[in-house]
Design an enzyme around this catalytic site. Structure first.
Site, PDB file in Angstrom:
ATOM      1  CB  CYS A   1      29.854 -23.372  31.473  1.00 43.09           C
ATOM      2  SG  CYS A   1      28.533 -22.132  31.348  1.00 43.09           S
TER       3      CYS A   1
ATOM      4  CB  SER B   1      36.956 -20.671  36.559  1.00 49.05           C
ATOM      5  OG  SER B   1      36.882 -22.073  36.748  1.00 49.05           O
TER       6      SER B   1
END
Length: 160
Positions: free
Chosen positions: A95, A90
């Site tokens: 990000c 995840s």
């Protein structure tokens, strides 16, 4: 999950095929003594634009997460709206911000059991999300976190 050798410009038809590219990158990162997280950026038709792995340890660069490395290796694109980011874990908030900033339209996550970053926020903001939760990836990250808790906490921005 079978590892592949990523080939820029090759077409990977399914999410499983795309995830195998990210897994190969994660394995490469682990073999280099780094954190076993991999990612890859694809066009909407499955063409591999770039792949990479977490290089924070190898490069001494706090910003070089797997998704960032894949994005960097994909080079400049005119638009990211029709691209797919595939990641073994995840995406963290950093990000997730990259995905949102550049309008990446779809994210495939291999494991959100070991760590849950900003993927729900991405989905709430119109990014299509597919979560696989591959048992091998979950086991790999679980083992890494157990064996290297200080490095893991550094990677996700937590204190020991």
């Amino acid at each position: 999950m079978t590892s592949v050798t990523p080939v820029i410009g090759a077409v990977y038809a399914t999410d499983a095929d795309k995830l195998a590219v990210a897994v190969a990158e994660a394995e490469r990162g682990r073999s280099e003594g780094g954190i076993p997280i991999g990612a890859a950026l694809f066009s909407s038709d499955g063409t591999l634009l770039g792949s990479g792995h977490n290089r924070r340890v190898q490069d001494g660069d706090a910003a070089m997460h797997a998704e960032t490395n894949a994005f960097h290796n994909a080079g400049r694109q005119r638009s990211y709206r029709d691209t797919v980011m595939v990641t073994t874990l995840s995406p963290c908030w950093y990000c997730s911000g990259l995905v949102r900033q550049f309008g990446i339209g779809r994210v495939v996550v291999g494991d959100d059991v070991s760590f849950l970053g900003g993927q729900d926020w991405l989905a709430d903001n119109g990014v299509e999300l597919a979560v696989v939760n591959d048992p091998a990836l979950i086991a790999t990250m679980g083992q890494f976190i157990a064996e290297h808790p200080a490095l893991w906490n550094e990677d996700i921005g937590e204190d020991d």
